[in-house]
Scaffold this motif. Structure first.
Motif, mmCIF file in Angstrom:
data_model
loop_
_atom_site.group_PDB
_atom_site.id
_atom_site.type_symbol
_atom_site.label_atom_id
_atom_site.label_comp_id
_atom_site.label_asym_id
_atom_site.label_seq_id
_atom_site.Cartn_x
_atom_site.Cartn_y
_atom_site.Cartn_z
ATOM 1 N N VAL A 54 0.834 -1.199 0.000
ATOM 2 C CA VAL A 54 0.000 0.000 0.000
ATOM 3 C C VAL A 54 0.874 1.256 0.000
ATOM 4 N N GLU A 55 1.929 1.235 0.810
ATOM 5 C CA GLU A 55 2.835 2.385 0.904
ATOM 6 C C GLU A 55 3.546 2.624 -0.435
ATOM 7 N N THR A 56 3.939 1.541 -1.095
ATOM 8 C CA THR A 56 4.616 1.645 -2.397
ATOM 9 C C THR A 56 3.722 2.308 -3.434
ATOM 10 N N LEU A 57 2.424 2.038 -3.359
ATOM 11 C CA LEU A 57 1.484 2.562 -4.360
ATOM 12 C C LEU A 57 1.013 3.973 -4.065
ATOM 13 N N LYS A 58 1.232 4.455 -2.868
ATOM 14 C CA LYS A 58 0.738 5.776 -2.467
ATOM 15 C C LYS A 58 1.147 6.902 -3.422
ATOM 16 N N PRO A 59 2.430 6.991 -3.798
ATOM 17 C CA PRO A 59 2.829 8.095 -4.699
ATOM 18 C C PRO A 59 2.065 8.095 -6.017
ATOM 19 N N HIS A 60 1.592 6.917 -6.423
ATOM 20 C CA HIS A 60 0.891 6.799 -7.704
ATOM 21 C C HIS A 60 -0.620 6.942 -7.546
ATOM 22 N N GLU A 61 -1.079 7.080 -6.269
ATOM 23 C CA GLU A 61 -2.507 7.232 -5.974
ATOM 24 C C GLU A 61 -3.329 6.089 -6.573
ATOM 25 N N VAL A 62 -2.823 4.880 -6.394
ATOM 26 C CA VAL A 62 -3.504 3.672 -6.868
ATOM 27 C C VAL A 62 -3.682 2.740 -5.673
ATOM 28 N N SER A 63 -4.904 2.239 -5.491
ATOM 29 C CA SER A 63 -5.144 1.312 -4.381
ATOM 30 C C SER A 63 -4.587 -0.062 -4.710
ATOM 31 N N LEU A 64 -4.305 -0.845 -3.677
ATOM 32 C CA LEU A 64 -3.741 -2.179 -3.880
ATOM 33 C C LEU A 64 -4.680 -3.084 -4.691
ATOM 34 N N PRO A 65 -5.980 -3.103 -4.424
ATOM 35 C CA PRO A 65 -6.873 -3.958 -5.216
ATOM 36 C C PRO A 65 -6.864 -3.597 -6.703
ATOM 37 N N VAL A 66 -6.889 -2.289 -6.989
ATOM 38 C CA VAL A 66 -6.861 -1.852 -8.393
ATOM 39 C C VAL A 66 -5.542 -2.246 -9.050
ATOM 40 N N ALA A 67 -4.426 -2.049 -8.329
ATOM 41 C CA ALA A 67 -3.111 -2.405 -8.870
ATOM 42 C C ALA A 67 -3.027 -3.900 -9.137
ATOM 43 N N ALA A 68 -3.534 -4.702 -8.193
ATOM 44 C CA ALA A 68 -3.484 -6.154 -8.353
ATOM 45 C C ALA A 68 -4.328 -6.604 -9.533
ATOM 46 N N GLU A 69 -5.524 -6.014 -9.652
ATOM 47 C CA GLU A 69 -6.419 -6.390 -10.751
ATOM 48 C C GLU A 69 -5.807 -6.022 -12.104
ATOM 49 N N THR A 70 -5.216 -4.821 -12.168
ATOM 50 C CA THR A 70 -4.588 -4.366 -13.423
ATOM 51 C C THR A 70 -3.396 -5.241 -13.788
ATOM 52 N N LEU A 71 -2.565 -5.552 -12.786
ATOM 53 C CA LEU A 71 -1.397 -6.392 -13.040
ATOM 54 C C LEU A 71 -1.820 -7.784 -13.488
ATOM 55 N N SER A 72 -2.860 -8.307 -12.868
ATOM 56 C CA SER A 72 -3.353 -9.629 -13.250
ATOM 57 C C SER A 72 -3.788 -9.652 -14.709
ATOM 58 N N GLU A 73 -4.464 -8.592 -15.128
ATOM 59 C CA GLU A 73 -4.908 -8.505 -16.519
ATOM 60 C C GLU A 73 -3.709 -8.410 -17.471
ATOM 61 N N CYS A 74 -2.699 -7.643 -17.065
ATOM 62 C CA CYS A 74 -1.491 -7.490 -17.893
ATOM 63 C C CYS A 74 -0.752 -8.823 -18.053
ATOM 64 N N ILE A 75 -0.651 -9.565 -16.955
ATOM 65 C CA ILE A 75 0.023 -10.861 -17.020
ATOM 66 C C ILE A 75 -0.749 -11.810 -17.923
ATOM 67 N N SER A 76 -2.070 -11.746 -17.861
ATOM 68 C CA SER A 76 -2.888 -12.594 -18.733
ATOM 69 C C SER A 76 -2.624 -12.283 -20.200
ATOM 70 N N LEU A 77 -2.438 -11.000 -20.495
ATOM 71 C CA LEU A 77 -2.186 -10.590 -21.886
ATOM 72 C C LEU A 77 -0.752 -10.898 -22.324
ATOM 73 N N ALA A 78 0.207 -10.637 -21.423
ATOM 74 C CA ALA A 78 1.625 -10.780 -21.794
ATOM 75 C C ALA A 78 2.179 -12.175 -21.566
ATOM 76 N N GLY A 79 1.569 -12.921 -20.646
ATOM 77 C CA GLY A 79 2.032 -14.284 -20.420
ATOM 78 C C GLY A 79 2.847 -14.486 -19.167
ATOM 79 N N SER A 80 3.581 -13.478 -18.734
ATOM 80 C CA SER A 80 4.389 -13.609 -17.520
ATOM 81 C C SER A 80 4.739 -12.235 -16.985
ATOM 82 N N LEU A 81 5.110 -12.178 -15.712
ATOM 83 C CA LEU A 81 5.462 -10.899 -15.093
ATOM 84 C C LEU A 81 6.698 -10.262 -15.736
ATOM 85 N N PRO A 82 7.773 -11.043 -15.999
ATOM 86 C CA PRO A 82 8.937 -10.437 -16.662
ATOM 87 C C PRO A 82 8.588 -9.853 -18.024
ATOM 88 N N THR A 83 7.693 -10.523 -18.745
ATOM 89 C CA THR A 83 7.300 -10.019 -20.062
ATOM 90 C C THR A 83 6.563 -8.695 -19.941
#
Length: 380
Positions: A54-83
């Motif tokens: 939560v503290e890491t996301l504060k400067p970006h004004e993004v909540s943890l649930p939103v960040a997690a949901e967005t990242l999950s969608e990105c991984i689904s599209l790209a295939g992996s976190l490094p990608t």
């Protein structure tokens, strides 16, 4: 309409029917209930990780649930976190702020910088010729030129692989300059490729041929032939050299880094026959070759015609290398004199002539050697 507080903020969601809204509300309630159970059972370590996230996301004004949901969608599209990370880096690189400028304009800026840096006339002319041709076909902003466009342009050149390699190197120089000056986000020439360089055809002169060339040469051009044939200097180096770079007392030539092709200083021996041919010039000062590059090449051809000998490209230097290697059998030593590598000497000059031929080559002297010539070291 359903009020969703799962992200920590009130968000109204609309649905086409009341039944759909009730179904969505029930699903959301179950999810919230599950989250509350998970939260209630968190260990201290997990709670600390959550707080850190939560503290890491504060400067970006993004909540943890939103960040997690967005990242999950990105991984689904790209295939992996490094990608995902690589994709974001690529996007950021391609979309960083640039100053738009046409390719011909950036070419002129590069040439101006090179002029102020006092690059050699030969280097400037080479850049101007190659980049001028490239700029004619790329009347667009530097930042909009793609790797595929450069690759297609190189592929369509009706030239040898060696020439294509030279073009690619020059274009790479242009975009490296553009990237550093903010005219391009990256260097699109980096990922281009051309075939391997064609095998170099090594031509040399026989002792009889070089004697004809020396005899036919004018007093102005004679030092050029002598320094190429009996010192192995490159034509471009001879054009840059001054008589002050030759030390007859110490029997060597200093090819400074500002005059050598490799931008590396080297010391080249002056052998006996070379010294005798140059004896009449010992008190000269200034440039060894006083004409321009165009006159240099015209004089090469006219000297060869007068001698009844075919002018062979780079054959003076190739001859020195071939006869010198045959004389010494020491590739490292010859490479040091030439300003290249032992591998190059082995590859191009091995066994082209015999030791007997080499003895003849370094015994070629003026018809009547001047009596006041200082005796210098033998070519051994």
């Amino acid at each position: 309409m359903v009020a969703n507080y799962s992200s920590g903020e009130r968000k109204l969601e609309s649905y086409p029917t009341e039944a759909k809204a009730i179904e969505a509300a029930n699903l959301l309630a179950r999810r919230l209930s599950t989250k509350q159970v998970v939260a209630a059972n968190m260990t201290n370590s997990e709670a600390a990780s959550y707080a850190a996230a939560v503290e890491t996301l504060k400067p970006h004004e993004v909540s943890l649930p939103v960040a997690a949901e967005t990242l999950s969608e990105c991984i689904s599209l790209a295939g992996s976190l490094p990608t995902v990370l690589e994709a974001v880096k690529f996007w950021a690189q391609r979309n960083k702020p640039v100053t738009r400028a046409k390719v011909p304009e950036v070419v002129e800026k590069l040439l101006e910088v090179k002029r102020k840096a006092q690059s050699s006339k030969r280097n400037l002319q080479d850049l101007k010729n190659r980049l001028g041709k490239f700029a004619v076909d790329f009347q667009k902003d530097c930042c909009d030129v793609s790797t595929s466009e450069i690759q297609n342009w190189l592929d369509e050149l009706d030239l040898s692989n060696r020439s294509k390699i030279n073009y690619r190197r020059t274009i790479h120089t242009l975009f490296a300059f553009a990237e550093k000056r903010g005219f391009a986000a990256d260097n699109p020439a980096t990922a281009t490729e051309v075939g391997k360089a064609d095998e170099v055809s090594i031509e040399i002169y026989t002792p009889a041929e070089i004697q004809k060339l020396l005899k036919a040469a004018s007093s102005e051009f004679l030092p050029v032939i002598v320094l190429g044939a009996f010192a192995g200097l490159r034509s471009a180096e001879i054009e840059r050299l001054d008589w002050e770079d030759l030390s007859f007392d110490d029997s060597h030539i200093v090819v400074g880094k500002d005059k050598a092709k490799t931008v590396s200083r080297r010391v080249v021996p002056i052998w006996d026959n070379c010294a005798e041919w140059l004896a009449q010039y010992q008190n000269f000062t200034g440039k060894i070759w006083r004409g321009d590059e165009s006159k240099f090449h015209k004089t090469q051809r006219s000297s060869a015609e007068s001698a009844g000998v075919t002018w062979k490209s780079n054959a003076l230097r190739h001859s020195y290398a071939s006869y010198r290697f045959a004389q010494t059998s020491d590739a490292g030593r010859v490479a040091g004199e030439l300003g290249n590598t032992a591998d190059v000497v082995h590859k191009h000059y091995r066994a082209l002539v015999s030791a007997k031929d080499a003895e003849k080559w370094f015994s070629i002297r003026p018809d009547s050697a001047l009596k006041n010539v200082i005796k210098l070291k033998n070519a051994s």
